[in-house]
Scaffold this motif. Structure first.
Motif, mmCIF file in Angstrom:
data_model
loop_
_atom_site.group_PDB
_atom_site.id
_atom_site.type_symbol
_atom_site.label_atom_id
_atom_site.label_comp_id
_atom_site.label_asym_id
_atom_site.label_seq_id
_atom_site.Cartn_x
_atom_site.Cartn_y
_atom_site.Cartn_z
ATOM 1 N N GLU A 18 0.827 -1.209 0.000
ATOM 2 C CA GLU A 18 0.000 0.000 0.000
ATOM 3 C C GLU A 18 0.861 1.259 0.000
ATOM 4 O OE1 GLU A 18 -2.587 -0.636 3.349
ATOM 5 O OE2 GLU A 18 -3.749 -2.149 2.274
ATOM 6 N N ARG A 19 1.933 1.256 0.786
ATOM 7 C CA ARG A 19 2.848 2.403 0.830
ATOM 8 C C ARG A 19 3.558 2.582 -0.517
ATOM 9 N NH1 ARG A 19 8.258 3.555 2.502
ATOM 10 N NH2 ARG A 19 8.781 1.357 2.609
ATOM 11 N N PHE A 20 3.980 1.471 -1.100
ATOM 12 C CA PHE A 20 4.660 1.488 -2.394
ATOM 13 C C PHE A 20 3.712 1.999 -3.480
ATOM 14 C CE2 PHE A 20 7.178 -1.419 -5.504
ATOM 15 C CZ PHE A 20 8.067 -0.412 -5.797
ATOM 16 N N PHE A 21 2.449 1.562 -3.450
ATOM 17 C CA PHE A 21 1.461 2.005 -4.433
ATOM 18 C C PHE A 21 1.154 3.494 -4.276
ATOM 19 C CE2 PHE A 21 -3.101 2.196 -5.914
ATOM 20 C CZ PHE A 21 -2.803 2.100 -7.265
ATOM 21 N N ALA A 22 1.064 3.975 -3.034
ATOM 22 C CA ALA A 22 0.840 5.411 -2.811
ATOM 23 C C ALA A 22 1.987 6.218 -3.420
ATOM 24 C CB ALA A 22 0.715 5.708 -1.320
ATOM 25 N N GLY A 23 3.212 5.735 -3.286
ATOM 26 C CA GLY A 23 4.361 6.396 -3.912
ATOM 27 C C GLY A 23 4.275 6.367 -5.428
ATOM 28 N N ALA A 24 3.809 5.254 -5.992
ATOM 29 C CA ALA A 24 3.645 5.149 -7.440
ATOM 30 C C ALA A 24 2.573 6.125 -7.937
ATOM 31 C CB ALA A 24 3.276 3.720 -7.830
ATOM 32 N N GLN A 28 3.026 9.150 -10.616
ATOM 33 C CA GLN A 28 2.149 9.329 -11.777
ATOM 34 C C GLN A 28 1.636 10.764 -11.846
ATOM 35 O OE1 GLN A 28 -1.622 7.433 -11.426
ATOM 36 N NE2 GLN A 28 -2.171 7.753 -13.567
ATOM 37 N N THR A 29 1.255 11.323 -10.714
ATOM 38 C CA THR A 29 0.736 12.691 -10.670
ATOM 39 C C THR A 29 1.830 13.705 -10.995
ATOM 40 O OG1 THR A 29 -0.906 12.036 -9.038
ATOM 41 C CG2 THR A 29 -0.414 14.393 -9.211
ATOM 42 N N ARG A 30 3.005 13.541 -10.392
ATOM 43 C CA ARG A 30 4.107 14.499 -10.590
ATOM 44 C C ARG A 30 4.684 14.453 -12.002
ATOM 45 N NH1 ARG A 30 6.435 12.210 -5.951
ATOM 46 N NH2 ARG A 30 8.128 11.467 -7.254
ATOM 47 N N HIS A 31 4.701 13.277 -12.621
ATOM 48 C CA HIS A 31 5.374 13.105 -13.910
ATOM 49 C C HIS A 31 4.452 12.462 -14.948
ATOM 50 C CE1 HIS A 31 9.219 14.326 -12.278
ATOM 51 N NE2 HIS A 31 8.991 13.544 -11.246
ATOM 52 N N PHE A 32 3.217 12.939 -15.017
ATOM 53 C CA PHE A 32 2.234 12.388 -15.951
ATOM 54 C C PHE A 32 2.800 12.324 -17.369
ATOM 55 C CE2 PHE A 32 -1.234 12.643 -18.968
ATOM 56 C CZ PHE A 32 -2.173 11.750 -18.456
ATOM 57 N N GLU A 33 3.485 13.411 -17.779
ATOM 58 C CA GLU A 33 4.008 13.503 -19.148
ATOM 59 C C GLU A 33 5.086 12.468 -19.428
ATOM 60 O OE1 GLU A 33 6.748 15.563 -16.531
ATOM 61 O OE2 GLU A 33 4.583 15.727 -16.699
ATOM 62 N N GLN A 34 5.663 11.891 -18.412
ATOM 63 C CA GLN A 34 6.668 10.838 -18.583
ATOM 64 C C GLN A 34 6.042 9.605 -19.240
ATOM 65 O OE1 GLN A 34 10.183 10.298 -17.554
ATOM 66 N NE2 GLN A 34 9.694 8.683 -18.998
ATOM 67 N N PHE A 35 4.808 9.328 -18.881
ATOM 68 C CA PHE A 35 4.170 8.093 -19.291
ATOM 69 C C PHE A 35 3.340 8.228 -20.553
ATOM 70 C CE2 PHE A 35 4.623 8.153 -14.646
ATOM 71 C CZ PHE A 35 5.535 7.116 -14.514
ATOM 72 N N SER A 36 2.729 9.397 -20.743
ATOM 73 C CA SER A 36 1.809 9.538 -21.864
ATOM 74 C C SER A 36 1.488 10.989 -22.133
ATOM 75 C CB SER A 36 0.504 8.798 -21.530
ATOM 76 O OG SER A 36 -0.483 9.052 -22.499
ATOM 77 N N ASP A 159 13.225 11.054 -7.600
ATOM 78 C CA ASP A 159 12.189 11.929 -8.144
ATOM 79 C C ASP A 159 11.446 11.248 -9.285
ATOM 80 O OD1 ASP A 159 10.733 14.421 -8.578
ATOM 81 O OD2 ASP A 159 11.948 14.569 -10.405
ATOM 82 N N ASN A 160 12.189 10.663 -10.231
ATOM 83 C CA ASN A 160 11.574 10.013 -11.378
ATOM 84 C C ASN A 160 12.478 8.871 -11.842
ATOM 85 O OD1 ASN A 160 10.345 9.201 -13.707
ATOM 86 N ND2 ASN A 160 10.422 11.179 -14.730
#
Length: 177
Positions: A18-24, A28-36, A159-160
């Protein structure tokens, strides 16, 4: 290990997931543009798989290398899977995994950051790429849990962890003309 110790260990693993998923999700929120440039999904899972020589590839991720270089044993994977979809429906997949591997010789806590690219990005061709991999052996289960927490902390402190891949390359507009 008695039943109450096993239940405590499983509860500890669930809390780490759960902690690891919260970090993920924060990544995703901080680096949305990284993924898509269009849509990003992230999901988590706990997966138990055999490791060692002769381990077959996963039927769910046949392109992902199997853990054949590990000593024979079982591996519990705390998995965070990102899927970035572009407007043209190109799909790039990313993963941040933490593993607790049990072998006859002891325990291994490890992490893996990977990307499966449909199209090239920056200097990376399409295909599977290992971006970061760590391993930390532990002689006993308590030390293995401490090592796993530490490996997750180290990974979440970045950070990323996917920065080496770069953002998606804009796809050519094939509809205009």
């Amino acid at each position: 290990m008695n039943p109450s110790e096993l239940l405590a260990a499983l509860a500890d693993l669930k809390m780490e997931q759960e902690r690891f998923f919260a970090g993920a999700q924060q990544l995703q929120t901080r680096h949305f543009e990284q993924f898509s440039d269009h849509q990003v999904g992230v999901e988590c899972g706990l997966v138990l798989t055999p490791v060692g020589a002769g381990t077959p590839p996963s039927p769910f991720q046949p392109d992902m290398p199997t853990a054949v270089d590990w000593p024979p044993g079982m591996q519990l994977r705390l998995s965070n899977h990102f899927e970035g979809t572009t407007v043209r429906q190109t799909v790039d997949e990313f993963g941040m995994d933490a593993h607790l591997t049990v072998t006859a010789d002891g325990y291994i806590a490890s992490t893996l950051v990977w990307a499966q690219l449909d199209l090239p990005r920056q200097s990376r061709p399409a295909g599977y790429h290992v971006l970061r991999e760590t391993q930390r052996p532990a002689p006993a289960l308590a030390e293995a849990f401490a090592a796993l927490r530490s490996e997750i902390d180290d990974l979440l402190a970045l950070d990323n962890p996917f920065a080496a891949v770069g953002p998606p390359v804009p796809e050519p507009d094939t509809c205009s003309g």
